[in-house]
Design a protein around this motif. Structure first.
Motif, PDB file in Angstrom:
ATOM      1  N   SER A   1      -0.268  -7.652  -0.027  1.00  0.00           N
ATOM      2  CA  SER A   1       0.546  -6.857  -0.464  1.00  0.00           C
ATOM      3  C   SER A   1       0.537  -6.631  -2.058  1.00  0.00           C
ATOM      4  O   SER A   1       0.887  -6.033  -3.051  1.00  0.00           O
ATOM      5  CB  SER A   1       1.825  -6.386  -0.035  1.00  0.00           C
ATOM      6  OG  SER A   1       2.450  -7.606   0.320  1.00  0.00           O
TER       7      SER A   1
ATOM      8  N   ASN B   1      -0.653  -4.991  -5.328  1.00  0.00           N
ATOM      9  CA  ASN B   1       0.464  -4.449  -6.319  1.00  0.00           C
ATOM     10  C   ASN B   1      -0.212  -4.747  -7.607  1.00  0.00           C
ATOM     11  O   ASN B   1      -0.066  -5.101  -8.811  1.00  0.00           O
ATOM     12  CB  ASN B   1       1.860  -5.617  -5.908  1.00  0.00           C
ATOM     13  CG  ASN B   1       2.334  -3.830  -4.934  1.00  0.00           C
ATOM     14  OD1 ASN B   1       2.308  -3.066  -4.563  1.00  0.00           O
ATOM     15  ND2 ASN B   1       3.093  -4.503  -3.920  1.00  0.00           N
TER      16      ASN B   1
ATOM     17  N   TYR C   1      -8.333  -6.958   5.249  1.00  0.00           N
ATOM     18  CA  TYR C   1      -7.221  -7.502   6.043  1.00  0.00           C
ATOM     19  C   TYR C   1      -7.262  -7.319   7.640  1.00  0.00           C
ATOM     20  O   TYR C   1      -7.124  -8.383   8.426  1.00  0.00           O
ATOM     21  CB  TYR C   1      -5.245  -6.200   6.174  1.00  0.00           C
ATOM     22  CG  TYR C   1      -4.792  -6.274   7.161  1.00  0.00           C
ATOM     23  CD1 TYR C   1      -3.715  -8.195   7.155  1.00  0.00           C
ATOM     24  CD2 TYR C   1      -4.435  -5.827   8.018  1.00  0.00           C
ATOM     25  CE1 TYR C   1      -2.684  -7.931   7.880  1.00  0.00           C
ATOM     26  CE2 TYR C   1      -3.254  -5.928   9.418  1.00  0.00           C
ATOM     27  CZ  TYR C   1      -2.661  -6.924   9.131  1.00  0.00           C
ATOM     28  OH  TYR C   1      -1.711  -7.827  10.140  1.00  0.00           O
TER      29      TYR C   1
ATOM     30  N   CYS D   1      -0.966  -1.233   3.877  1.00  0.00           N
ATOM     31  CA  CYS D   1      -2.394  -1.408   3.112  1.00  0.00           C
ATOM     32  C   CYS D   1      -2.965  -0.908   2.543  1.00  0.00           C
ATOM     33  O   CYS D   1      -3.117  -0.284   1.541  1.00  0.00           O
ATOM     34  CB  CYS D   1      -3.427  -2.309   3.125  1.00  0.00           C
ATOM     35  SG  CYS D   1      -1.798  -4.115   3.505  1.00  0.00           S
TER      36      CYS D   1
ATOM     37  N   LEU E   1      -0.278   1.509   0.128  1.00  0.00           N
ATOM     38  CA  LEU E   1       0.063   0.918  -0.906  1.00  0.00           C
ATOM     39  C   LEU E   1      -1.111   1.141  -2.211  1.00  0.00           C
ATOM     40  O   LEU E   1      -1.397   1.020  -3.002  1.00  0.00           O
ATOM     41  CB  LEU E   1       0.179  -0.881  -0.384  1.00  0.00           C
ATOM     42  CG  LEU E   1       1.359  -1.518   0.218  1.00  0.00           C
ATOM     43  CD1 LEU E   1       1.038  -3.369   0.161  1.00  0.00           C
ATOM     44  CD2 LEU E   1       1.780  -1.040  -1.097  1.00  0.00           C
TER      45      LEU E   1
END
Length: 103
Positions: free
Chosen positions: A10, A14, A38, A62, A65
């Motif tokens: 994560s 980002n 992942y 994920c 995100l």
């Protein structure tokens, strides 16, 4: 551990969308890549907490995100393009005014 993998991924997601000046077209490739990375890190391991259902759920987190990061990147690019368009049209109008003043 599984929590460390999720946290690291994560953070990478980002940082990718916030810090790197990558265009939205290329950033769209992160949508399938991040969850697959992942899943590739965690599915072969049997001792993680929560089982396969939790692993797939975290892969979807994920994915979400990445979607939010891509939406933010697209909004940023749209604002930059609008600003560039406004500056270009203003410059063109000022050039016209200068030409009219000289004549």
């Amino acid at each position: 551990s599984d929590s460390v993998n999720v946290l690291n991924l994560s953070l990478i997601i980002n940082l990718y969308f916030v810090l790197l000046p990558v265009r939205a077209k290329l950033s769209a490739l992160a949508l399938p890549v991040a969850p697959l990375v992942y899943l590739g890190m965690t599915l072969p391991v049997d001792f993680l907490e929560g089982g396969k259902q939790r692993i797939i759920q975290l892969a979807l987190v994920c994915q979400v995100l990445c979607v939010f990061g891509l939406v933010g990147r697209v909004q940023l690019e749209t604002k930059e393009r609008l600003l560039f368009y406004r500056l270009a049209t203003t410059k063109k109008e000022l050039t016209k005014e200068k030409v009219l003043r000289v004549q």
